[in-house]
Design a protein around this motif. Structure first.
Motif, PDB file in Angstrom:
ATOM      1  N   GLY A 107       0.795  -1.220   0.000  1.00 43.10           N
ATOM      2  CA  GLY A 107       0.000   0.000   0.000  1.00 43.10           C
ATOM      3  C   GLY A 107       0.822   1.261   0.000  1.00 43.10           C
ATOM      4  N   ASP A 108       1.909   1.283  -0.763  1.00 41.20           N
ATOM      5  CA  ASP A 108       2.733   2.495  -0.826  1.00 41.20           C
ATOM      6  C   ASP A 108       3.258   2.608  -2.255  1.00 41.20           C
ATOM      7  OD1 ASP A 108       4.842   4.358  -0.704  1.00 41.20           O
ATOM      8  OD2 ASP A 108       5.176   3.918   1.420  1.00 41.20           O
ATOM      9  N   THR A 109       2.834   3.665  -2.939  1.00 40.06           N
ATOM     10  CA  THR A 109       3.180   3.757  -4.367  1.00 40.06           C
ATOM     11  C   THR A 109       4.671   3.973  -4.584  1.00 40.06           C
ATOM     12  OG1 THR A 109       2.700   6.125  -4.394  1.00 40.06           O
ATOM     13  CG2 THR A 109       0.914   4.634  -5.058  1.00 40.06           C
ATOM     14  N   SER A 110       5.389   4.412  -3.564  1.00 38.11           N
ATOM     15  CA  SER A 110       6.828   4.576  -3.736  1.00 38.11           C
ATOM     16  C   SER A 110       7.604   3.335  -3.326  1.00 38.11           C
ATOM     17  CB  SER A 110       7.342   5.759  -2.903  1.00 38.11           C
ATOM     18  OG  SER A 110       6.884   6.962  -3.456  1.00 38.11           O
ATOM     19  N   LEU A 111       6.954   2.413  -2.686  1.00 37.95           N
ATOM     20  CA  LEU A 111       7.683   1.259  -2.141  1.00 37.95           C
ATOM     21  C   LEU A 111       7.214  -0.073  -2.695  1.00 37.95           C
ATOM     22  CD1 LEU A 111       8.136   2.094   1.652  1.00 37.95           C
ATOM     23  CD2 LEU A 111       9.738   2.409  -0.218  1.00 37.95           C
ATOM     24  N   GLY A 112       6.500  -0.052  -3.773  1.00 37.96           N
ATOM     25  CA  GLY A 112       6.087  -1.347  -4.305  1.00 37.96           C
ATOM     26  C   GLY A 112       5.494  -1.176  -5.673  1.00 37.96           C
ATOM     27  N   PRO A 113       5.518  -2.249  -6.442  1.00 36.48           N
ATOM     28  CA  PRO A 113       4.947  -2.158  -7.772  1.00 36.48           C
ATOM     29  C   PRO A 113       3.440  -1.956  -7.724  1.00 36.48           C
ATOM     30  CG  PRO A 113       5.936  -4.336  -7.375  1.00 36.48           C
ATOM     31  CD  PRO A 113       6.091  -3.552  -6.129  1.00 36.48           C
ATOM     32  N   VAL A 114       2.910  -1.447  -8.811  1.00 38.16           N
ATOM     33  CA  VAL A 114       1.481  -1.156  -8.891  1.00 38.16           C
ATOM     34  C   VAL A 114       0.653  -2.404  -8.663  1.00 38.16           C
ATOM     35  CG1 VAL A 114      -0.351  -0.642 -10.563  1.00 38.16           C
ATOM     36  CG2 VAL A 114       1.642   0.855 -10.386  1.00 38.16           C
ATOM     37  N   ASP A 115      -0.391  -2.216  -7.864  1.00 40.90           N
ATOM     38  CA  ASP A 115      -1.430  -3.231  -7.793  1.00 40.90           C
ATOM     39  C   ASP A 115      -2.730  -2.486  -7.969  1.00 40.90           C
ATOM     40  OD1 ASP A 115      -2.284  -6.120  -6.654  1.00 40.90           O
ATOM     41  OD2 ASP A 115      -3.642  -4.569  -5.932  1.00 40.90           O
ATOM     42  N   LEU A 116      -3.651  -3.060  -8.710  1.00 41.64           N
ATOM     43  CA  LEU A 116      -4.868  -2.314  -9.017  1.00 41.64           C
ATOM     44  C   LEU A 116      -5.878  -2.300  -7.891  1.00 41.64           C
ATOM     45  CD1 LEU A 116      -5.315  -3.018 -12.800  1.00 41.64           C
ATOM     46  CD2 LEU A 116      -4.194  -1.134 -11.641  1.00 41.64           C
ATOM     47  N   GLY A 117      -5.457  -2.792  -6.719  1.00 40.20           N
ATOM     48  CA  GLY A 117      -6.299  -2.508  -5.574  1.00 40.20           C
ATOM     49  C   GLY A 117      -7.133  -3.661  -5.078  1.00 40.20           C
ATOM     50  N   SER A 118      -7.688  -3.416  -3.883  1.00 41.96           N
ATOM     51  CA  SER A 118      -8.461  -4.446  -3.217  1.00 41.96           C
ATOM     52  C   SER A 118      -9.918  -4.332  -3.617  1.00 41.96           C
ATOM     53  CB  SER A 118      -8.305  -4.293  -1.709  1.00 41.96           C
ATOM     54  OG  SER A 118      -6.991  -4.593  -1.347  1.00 41.96           O
ATOM     55  N   TYR A 119     -10.265  -4.881  -4.747  1.00 43.78           N
ATOM     56  CA  TYR A 119     -11.670  -4.933  -5.154  1.00 43.78           C
ATOM     57  C   TYR A 119     -11.783  -6.036  -6.195  1.00 43.78           C
ATOM     58  CZ  TYR A 119     -10.088  -2.499  -9.299  1.00 43.78           C
ATOM     59  OH  TYR A 119      -9.418  -2.173 -10.425  1.00 43.78           O
ATOM     60  N   SER A 120     -13.016  -6.286  -6.640  1.00 45.41           N
ATOM     61  CA  SER A 120     -13.258  -7.350  -7.623  1.00 45.41           C
ATOM     62  C   SER A 120     -12.704  -8.680  -7.153  1.00 45.41           C
ATOM     63  CB  SER A 120     -12.597  -7.057  -8.973  1.00 45.41           C
ATOM     64  OG  SER A 120     -13.330  -6.153  -9.697  1.00 45.41           O
ATOM     65  N   SER A 121     -12.474  -8.832  -5.871  1.00 46.30           N
ATOM     66  CA  SER A 121     -11.936 -10.100  -5.366  1.00 46.30           C
ATOM     67  C   SER A 121     -10.706 -10.502  -6.136  1.00 46.30           C
ATOM     68  CB  SER A 121     -12.986 -11.204  -5.509  1.00 46.30           C
ATOM     69  OG  SER A 121     -13.946 -11.071  -4.533  1.00 46.30           O
ATOM     70  N   ARG A 122      -9.874  -9.535  -6.447  1.00 43.64           N
ATOM     71  CA  ARG A 122      -8.789  -9.808  -7.365  1.00 43.64           C
ATOM     72  C   ARG A 122      -7.453 -10.008  -6.688  1.00 43.64           C
ATOM     73  NH1 ARG A 122      -5.874  -5.860  -7.295  1.00 43.64           N
ATOM     74  NH2 ARG A 122      -4.655  -6.505  -9.099  1.00 43.64           N
ATOM     75  N   VAL A 123      -7.323  -9.636  -5.417  1.00 41.37           N
ATOM     76  CA  VAL A 123      -5.982  -9.581  -4.851  1.00 41.37           C
ATOM     77  C   VAL A 123      -5.361 -10.964  -4.686  1.00 41.37           C
ATOM     78  CG1 VAL A 123      -4.579  -8.818  -2.924  1.00 41.37           C
ATOM     79  CG2 VAL A 123      -6.432  -7.393  -3.730  1.00 41.37           C
ATOM     80  N   THR A 124      -6.147 -11.901  -4.142  1.00 43.30           N
ATOM     81  CA  THR A 124      -5.548 -13.214  -3.900  1.00 43.30           C
ATOM     82  C   THR A 124      -5.035 -13.830  -5.189  1.00 43.30           C
ATOM     83  OG1 THR A 124      -6.804 -13.642  -1.919  1.00 43.30           O
ATOM     84  CG2 THR A 124      -6.017 -15.559  -3.121  1.00 43.30           C
ATOM     85  N   ILE A 125      -5.872 -13.840  -6.199  1.00 50.53           N
ATOM     86  CA  ILE A 125      -5.439 -14.522  -7.412  1.00 50.53           C
ATOM     87  C   ILE A 125      -4.326 -13.749  -8.115  1.00 50.53           C
ATOM     88  CG2 ILE A 125      -7.262 -13.518  -8.876  1.00 50.53           C
ATOM     89  CD1 ILE A 125      -7.316 -16.245 -10.326  1.00 50.53           C
ATOM     90  N   MET A 126      -4.455 -12.442  -8.195  1.00 48.52           N
ATOM     91  CA  MET A 126      -3.489 -11.702  -9.001  1.00 48.52           C
ATOM     92  C   MET A 126      -2.192 -11.507  -8.229  1.00 48.52           C
ATOM     93  SD  MET A 126      -5.749  -9.241 -11.333  1.00 48.52           S
ATOM     94  CE  MET A 126      -7.275  -9.837 -12.072  1.00 48.52           C
ATOM     95  N   MET A 127      -2.307 -10.914  -7.046  1.00 47.81           N
ATOM     96  CA  MET A 127      -1.103 -10.727  -6.254  1.00 47.81           C
ATOM     97  C   MET A 127      -0.498 -12.080  -5.888  1.00 47.81           C
ATOM     98  SD  MET A 127      -0.769  -9.092  -2.498  1.00 47.81           S
ATOM     99  CE  MET A 127      -1.438 -10.615  -1.849  1.00 47.81           C
ATOM    100  N   GLY A 128      -1.348 -13.049  -5.625  1.00 48.59           N
ATOM    101  CA  GLY A 128      -0.867 -14.372  -5.250  1.00 48.59           C
ATOM    102  C   GLY A 128      -0.037 -14.996  -6.356  1.00 48.59           C
ATOM    103  N   ASN A 129      -0.522 -14.913  -7.571  1.00 47.12           N
ATOM    104  CA  ASN A 129       0.241 -15.472  -8.684  1.00 47.12           C
ATOM    105  C   ASN A 129       1.537 -14.701  -8.914  1.00 47.12           C
ATOM    106  OD1 ASN A 129      -1.186 -17.782  -9.443  1.00 47.12           O
ATOM    107  ND2 ASN A 129      -2.704 -16.578 -10.544  1.00 47.12           N
ATOM    108  N   ALA A 130       1.469 -13.385  -8.770  1.00 49.26           N
ATOM    109  CA  ALA A 130       2.691 -12.590  -8.927  1.00 49.26           C
ATOM    110  C   ALA A 130       3.701 -12.941  -7.836  1.00 49.26           C
ATOM    111  CB  ALA A 130       2.354 -11.103  -8.884  1.00 49.26           C
ATOM    112  N   ALA A 131       3.183 -13.184  -6.639  1.00 51.40           N
ATOM    113  CA  ALA A 131       4.071 -13.542  -5.523  1.00 51.40           C
ATOM    114  C   ALA A 131       4.732 -14.883  -5.788  1.00 51.40           C
ATOM    115  CB  ALA A 131       3.276 -13.579  -4.217  1.00 51.40           C
ATOM    116  N   ILE A 132       3.973 -15.814  -6.319  1.00 50.56           N
ATOM    117  CA  ILE A 132       4.558 -17.125  -6.640  1.00 50.56           C
ATOM    118  C   ILE A 132       5.673 -16.938  -7.664  1.00 50.56           C
ATOM    119  CG2 ILE A 132       4.111 -19.310  -7.834  1.00 50.56           C
ATOM    120  CD1 ILE A 132       1.432 -19.421  -6.449  1.00 50.56           C
TER     121      ILE A 132
END
Ligand SMILES: Cc1cc2nc3c(=O)[nH]c(=O)nc-3n(C[C@H](O)[C@H](O)[C@H](O)COP(=O)(O)OP(=O)(O)OC[C@H]3O[C@@H](n4cnc5c(N)ncnc54)[C@H](O)[C@@H]3O)c2cc1C
Ligand code: SF4
Ligand code: FES
Ligand code: FES
Lengths: 188, 328, 840
Positions: C533-558
């Protein structure tokens, strides 16, 4: 108009001396009469663990213990707190160990966003202080002034029950996990 | 964060001092008891007293004396959480229940019986922030001319929403008002006036000091049934308070019924009470007719939660349930 | 720790048949069982939440901070003539007053709806639209001075309802839109539905209304802005999408994006209400720039109601043709009350039709959607974004159809469920589906077959099912850029820091990030520090909505973690003289599976890798697979995979008063895999709670004064007391069943869980009320007066009587897959969606 003589008074823009105990520590400061206990805790004492969601007594997020009784800090003018004892979420634990309620909330998933959590835990503490073996009905009655938008309250019941056991010297309850289709429920 | 407006804070240390201050300041001051009504109202700028007289330090107002046989006197600063339990719960269960249904546990720990009786009347056009009220051009109760609930009307219809008020009226309780000039003790029902703005007969220089519950009589039954949306937080949209004295055989010897939250003061349902005398509450016909008579006097307006039509429609049913409970 | 692992192979993410680059399966060979995934561990961030140490936006302060209060419009619709701040400026302690003149540039969430000004310029469009901002030494002074700002308005006609919007050509709330006071019109024919209805055995028609409601997070919005000593504008705000705020700040303040930093601390609930960039965030930033001081704004509860962006009030008409018990044609028309601004509205209106097809087989499908402008706070995304309304309609509609057909509604649903690996009528691709399993689970758990219809008058059971997206297939602001990224930094002590732009709204995304990284690297979850949650300290994420974080951030994390693992494996292999393919990462060690004693600690492995090729830092990112629909508008609705839910509600209904008491709810959710079963259950129960609260009482309702006397149009109850939501007393016990069928699209097979289980609750309640009392309430919320009115009505129904006339445009004709075609519209060749990620 001339102010009449009374024991204690302030002008509208004057500060009053406030001496009280916060989480067991004596505090003394000057406060504007318009400030509520919530504002003094958060803004003057930097104790931001106490939250707020309405400032009108309608959500419970700002709950603290005032002389041991559950109270809403947003409704109490700070100047009315002289000589009293306030316990906030920061005062729940003494040292690095979590209070059994805090541990139970963490283990049972009873804090999601965590914003209602300080008020919820303080309210639960008020209940368990008097009734560590509270039933679900008693938990509901005691916590009925605390709104939570995340949990659906279910895991809060479970956490309070588990903490109550710990306070009675019994082992905590394992966190409840959902039944998986086709399997026997694990956990409890 | 919503903030209180600025005010001068005074904290008298005795009853004498308190009534002196109120006498000096008159309408410029308001007593502050638990603050659970006044503080939100001030934050919304519905009430903006220049002076707040904190009653916390006035020990006399916390005194409780008496018992079921002699009657009980509760100081005005008795907290609702105390009214819920103990002697009140044993002797006057309806009052304990009314106290127990007010708001939420934390509020009941702070709120006082005196404050509950003196609670400002409520209206959905009035219990709003300054900005909101400005957006409707205010209303008659404060700063405006029109009553939006009844635009043709020359009075305010804001609702008496206290839970304990109708019960104390039904019990035939009395209250003591004290000013610099002296003391008067009046029936609780006479504390209230049928006007949304001047809803109390208390003068600004008077302090409500005590509530007197009459002795518990043999055969006495009391009831309070509260209609509201949720099991906590919510003010009543209807409160049915009743006290009857039953003969050994179960006939009603005397009855008083008051309805709360359907007018600017607790409304006495005298016809219903008179009808009950000499009859038996176990009789369903009696209950039905009495509840019809009782709710005739209700004047709900479209200024609380839930729709007006529904509240009118179910009032009788709720009154009947209360009466059945009295008889059971 | 290592011994009690299951032997199951890890179902890593894998591409199906699309062009998405598959995350690399990893260089090391033997896949261990799961150490952290699936375990009921404490969430990494929970300690701060139970101790009160977590800092939410309003807990941030800066020495010398000033405080800001917005002056908001008190009229619903007017031209703004003048703003006179002189009296406010004269108040002691006031530092400055900003007005619309300071904000010439419009902004908005979607590229097609840049229709908001931080402070209104020429017009106000609802009571609450901000017109000025007062900055003072303290908040009370700012508030007092704000009341002294004089605003002169030239009132315009108030447009209060969609019906009025459709009937009013002038004045217009906005000068753009598909018709006067109509923001958006969409029309699709997936096959010839009128012909299908003509050939059906029976045709059913219903009208429904779903009232608007709001998110009501307990935390109110707050923001603190300052200019860093290095000249960077920094804004801490309770936003679900730091990145959108960043974009809006750059645009509206005409600042270089590189000089802006937005920090999104954990939010005290959002539910979609903190996804738009908000005017107060931009104004407070401007105030910090103008005064050179930190400036703070904290909204009151009433102001949060005015920010809104909540559930659109939606009127619906559904028509369905049934032949031999199956749906041959289904038509949905929706009219949405959008409020005063665009917000996510273009997406919202599409969502009221996009997921109608993914639960039950239907041969043909017709959808018409209309979003109107009205003089009320803007609607936007709330948990389930646009889909709870048509889901309510469809599931109640089906209940009625089953009643007429004389079939059990649970059986019908099971028989007609869309099978896995199906491209449905509107070209959405269903991959795995747990719908049947969910239905069977709640039928069994609730005793549906034995108990339904047999509980006696006043008590009833109702069933409904639903589906939701696991992240949107197309982003609303981007072309071909990834939807999220994760960056890892491994230190010599064996610590891992994971950086990601996502922010935790309470759904547990910080925990998911730590968990997945720990799982891949075989370290303890506590060894992973997350910085989010810091635009200067991490790559862009389109945010916590559409139930998207687990799948998208999760896959990127893997992906990022596997890249790190590869580097460590290479270095460890060299050191241990073991082939990298034999190395296993587990228990904080890197070791030879054939000789577990032979290994390095994780920290040693990091040191070896650092010695070998420098600092160990890796990145991962994620883009969803290319959606199958190729028609314009087909970008709303596709998802890497859909979750499914089913619920049975048991209600006690008081026939004399219409009051409802929900006794119990059984819910089953197809989650793919529960990454943390305690947290997953919490998300399910929380969704059920919110669905029930909407179904029983929540209403974002407005009050109009007699039009002869006043133009006022105000929020009826902008308070937590009068905007009713469930307390402990009204919330029943929820029995949760998870259906775990790992989906190849999700990290470790996980699908979404935070929104889907809300959807079946309102219709299941309505169906239960019918079972209890034999009446239909075709509206949400189902309040006591509606139940009584239905009991008194000759047709035993309460609901909307009419559906407005809407000037529908010519529909896009898209034949369903089984009628030929390729997912494109046959009558819109030029405007077909450019691939891969055109704007919707
Ligand atoms: C969320 C919420 C829900 C609520 N729900 C309910 C409800 O369900 N039922 C209900 O009845 N109330 C409800 N209340 C209102 C209030 O909490 C209670 O009425 C309470 O009893 C008021 O008592 P207090 O001591 O806090 O009064 P205060 O706020 O201190 O005073 C109320 C008024 O009485 C005057 N006053 C107080 N004491 C005296 C005295 N001794 N002599 C003369 N004047 C006096 C004050 O000047 C003020 O005008 C609710 C309040 C909130 C915030
Ligand atoms: S009843 Fe009429 S005058 Fe009284 S508060 Fe309500 S709107 Fe105002
Ligand atoms: S802040 Fe909501 S009750 Fe105090
Ligand atoms: S945990 Fe978010 S409000 Fe309770």
């Amino acid at each position: 108009m001339e102010a009449p003589l009374v024991t204690l008074q302030s002008g509208p823009r004057e500060k009053l001396r406030l001496a009280f105990a916060v989480n067991g520590e004596e505090r003394e400061l000057l406060v504007e009469p318009y400030k509520t206990l919530l504002e003094v805790l958060r803004e003057d004492l930097g104790l931001t663990g106490t939250k707020h969601g309405c400032e009108l007594g309608e959500c419970g997020a700002c709950a603290v213990l005032l002389d041991g009784e559950l109270a809403l800090s947003c409704l109490v003018p700070a100047v009315e707190c002289g000589g009293r004892a306030v316990t906030t979420i920061e005062g729940l634990r003494d040292g690095p160990e979590l209070h059994p309620l805090q541990a139970a909330f963490a283990d049972h998933g009873a804090a999601q966003c965590g914003y209602c959590t300080p008020g919820m835990i303080v309210a639960a503490r008020w209940l368990l202080d008097r009734k560590p073996d509270a039933t679900r009905q008693e938990i509901a009655d005691a916590l009925a002034g605390q709104l939570c938008r995340c949990t659906g309250y279910q895991q809060i019941y479970e956490a309070v029950e588990s903490a109550g056991r710990v306070l009675r010297g019994l082992p905590p309850l394992p966190p409840v996990v959902a039944a998986v289709h086709g399997e026997e429920p694990h956990g409890r | 964060m919503m903030r209180l407006p600025r005010f001068r804070y005074l904290a008298p240390a005795s009853l004498l001092e308190a009534v002196k201050v109120l006498g000096d300041l008159g309408p410029e001051a308001l007593p502050l008891a638990g603050g659970t009504d006044l503080v939100p109202n001030m934050k919304r700028r519905q009430q903006t007293p220049a002076n707040l007289v904190g009653l916390r330090g006035v020990a006399e107002l916390r005194a409780v004396s008496g018992d079921a046989a002699r009657g009980l006197t509760l100081g005005a600063m008795t907290r609702l959480a105390e009214v819920e339990r103990g002697a009140v719960a044993a002797g006057w269960p309806a009052l304990a229940r009314a106290a127990a249904t007010v708001a939420t546990p934390a509020i009941r720990n702070t709120a006082t019986l005196g404050g509950n009786l003196c609670l400002d009347t409520r209206c959905s056009y009035y219990d709003q922030t300054e900005e909101w009220r400005r957006s409707i051009g205010y209303c008659m109760k404060r700063e405006g001319e029109t009553c939006w609930v009844a635009p043709g009307s020359d009075r305010c219809w804001a609702v008496s929403s206290s839970d304990t008020a109708p019960v104390l009226c039904a019990l035939g309780a009395e209250v003591t008002l004290r000013s610099r000039g002296g003391e008067r003790r009046i029936p609780a029902a006479d504390l209230f006036a049928d006007d949304g703005i001047r809803h109390l007969t208390r003068r600004p220089d008077e302090l409500l000091t005590a509530v007197h519950l009459p002795p518990v009589e043999p055969g006495q039954r009391t009831v309070y049934l509260k209609l509201r949306r949720r099991g906590s937080f919510d003010f009543p949209v209807l409160g049915v308070a009743g006290r009857v004295r039953l003969s050994a055989g179960g006939t009603v010897e005397s009855a008083r019924i008051f309805l709360g939250a359907v007018g600017s003061r607790p409304q006495e349902a005298r016809a219903a009470a008179d009808f009950l005398v000499g009859r038996r509450l176990g009789d369903e016909e009696t209950v039905r007719e009495a509840s019809r008579l009782a709710t005739q006097i209700a004047k709900p307006m479209q200024n609380t939660d839930l729709t007006l039509g529904w509240r009118k429609g179910v009032a009788r049913e709720y009154a009947a349930r209360a009466l059945r409970e009295l008889g059971s | 720790m290592a011994d009690d692992r299951e032997a199951a192979p890890r179902p890593g993410p894998r591409a199906l048949d699309d062009d998405r680059p598959a995350p690399r399966p990893g260089a090391v060979g033997p896949a261990p069982g799961l150490a952290a995934v699936g375990k009921p561990l404490r969430k990494v961030d929970v300690r701060g939440k139970v101790t009160g140490e977590t800092r939410f936006a309003d807990d941030y302060t800066m020495p010398g901070a000033l405080h800001m209060k917005l002056v908001r419009s008190t009229v619903p619709h007017a031209r703004l003539l003048s703003v006179d701040a002189s009296a406010a400026l004269a108040v002691k302690g006031v530092r400055c007053v900003l007005t619309g003149k300071d904000f010439p540039i419009a902004y908005g969430l979607m590229p097609v709806s840049q229709d908001e000004h931080p402070l209104c310029n020429d017009k106000v469009r609802f009571v609450g639209d901000p017109v000025a901002a007062v900055v003072a030494a303290d908040e009370l002074t700012a508030q007092e001075a704000a009341a002294l700002v004089r605003v002169e308005y030239e009132p315009l006609q108030t447009i209060a309802t969609p019906q009025e919007a459709l009937a009013t050509a002038d004045p217009r709330i906005h000068d753009y839109g598909d018709a006067p006071n109509v923001h958006k019109l969409v029309a699709f024919d997936f096959g010839d539905v009128p012909a299908a209805l003509a050939g059906a055995d029976q045709v059913f028609e219903d009208r429904f209304f779903y009232q608007g409601n709001t998110h009501l997070p307990i935390e109110q919005h707050a923001a603190l802005a300052w200019v860093d000593p290095d000249g960077r504008l920094t804004v801490v705000s309770s936003t679900q999408v730091a990145h959108y705020v960043h974009k809006a700040l750059a645009r509206a303040l005409a600042l270089p994006p590189a000089r802006i930093r937005v920090i999104a601390p954990p939010q005290g609930g959002g539910f979609g209400g903190k996804t738009d960039p908000f005017n107060h965030e931009i104004v407070v930033a401007k105030a910090a720039l103008v005064t050179g001081r930190p400036v703070k704004v904290a909204l009151s509860r009433e102001e949060v109601f005015l920010c809104h962006r909540g559930r659109h009030p939606t009127l619906m008409r559904m028509r369905t043709g049934v032949k031999d018990g199956r749906i041959v044609g289904h038509s949905v028309e929706t009219v949405l009350d959008g409020g005063a601004y665009g917000s996510y509205g273009v997406a919202s209106v599409h969502y009221t039709g996009a997921l109608e097809t993914v639960t039950y087989r239907m041969d043909r499908y017709r959808f018409r959607g209309c979003r109107t402008f009205t003089n009320k706070p803007p609607c936007g995304p709330k948990r389930g974004h646009g889909t709870p309304q048509p889901r309510f309609g469809l599931e109640v509609h089906l209940d009625k159809i089953c009643e007429k057909l004389g079939v059990d509604p649970a059986e019908w649903r099971i028989r007609n469920a869309v099978p896995p690996d199906t491209v449905v009528a509107n070209w959405m691709r269903v991959r795995t589906t747990g719908l049947v399993a969910c239905l069977e689970a709640v039928v069994k758990a609730s005793g549906w077959r034995e108990r339904r219809g047999r509980l006696g008058r006043g008590r009833g059971l109702g069933i409904a099912a639903s589906s939701y997206m696991t992240g949107a297939g197309i982003s609303i602001t981007f072309g071909d850029l990834p939807h999220t990224g994760v960056q890892l930094l491994l230190d010599r002590g064996g610590g891992v820091t994971a950086f990601c732009g996502a922010s935790d709204v309470g759904q547990g995304s910080d925990n998911v990030l730590a968990l997945i990284v720990a799982e891949v690297l075989g370290v303890e979850v506590g060894d992973v520090k997350v910085v989010t949650g810091d635009t200067s300290l991490g790559p862009v994420d389109l945010g916590s909505y559409s139930s998207r974080v687990t799948i998208m951030m999760g896959n990127a994390a893997i992906q990022a973690a596997e890249r790190a693992r590869d580097r460590l494996a290479a270095a460890a292999a060299a050191k241990l003289e073991v082939p990298a393919s034999r190395l296993c990462f587990a228990g904080g060690r890197v070791f030879d599976v054939e000789d577990p004693a032979r290994g390095l600690t994780f920290a040693e492995a990091v040191q070896r890798a650092e010695a070998q090729a420098g600092t160990v830092g890796t990145v991962g990112s994620y883009s969803p697979p290319t959606p199958t629909p190729r028609y314009k508008g087909g970008g709303v609705g596709p998802s890497p995979t859909y979750s499914y839910s089913a619920a049975v509600v048991e209600v006690e209904a008081d026939e004399a008063t219409g009051e409802l008491s929900v006794e119990k709810i059984w819910v089953a959710h197809d989650i793919g895999r529960a990454l943390n079963p305690v947290a997953a259950r919490g998300q399910v129960v929380g969704s059920v709670y919110m669905g029930l609260s909407e179904a029983l009482m929540e209403e974002q309702e407005f009050r109009r004064l007699p039009p002869k006397l006043s133009r006022a149009l105000v929020h009826q109850a902008p308070s937590m007391l009068e905007y009713k939501s469930l307390t402990f007393h009204e919330m029943p016990e929820v029995e949760t069943i998870l259906v775990e069928e790992p989906d190849a699209m999700g990290p470790y097979g996980a699908k979404e869980v935070g929104q889907g289980p809300l959807l079946p609750i309102p219709p299941a309640l309505a169906n239960a009320v019918h079972d209890a009392l034999g009446v239909r309430v075709d509206e949400v919320p189902i309040t006591p007066h509606k139940v009584l009115a239905a009991l008194a009505a000759p047709d035993r129904r309460y609901g909307p009587a009419a559906f407005p006339d809407v000037p529908w445009p010519e529909p896009l004709l898209v034949p369903p897959p089984w009628e030929g075609g390729d997912g494109k519209a046959t009558n819109d060749r030029k405007r077909e969606r450019r691939l891969p990620g055109a704007k919707p």
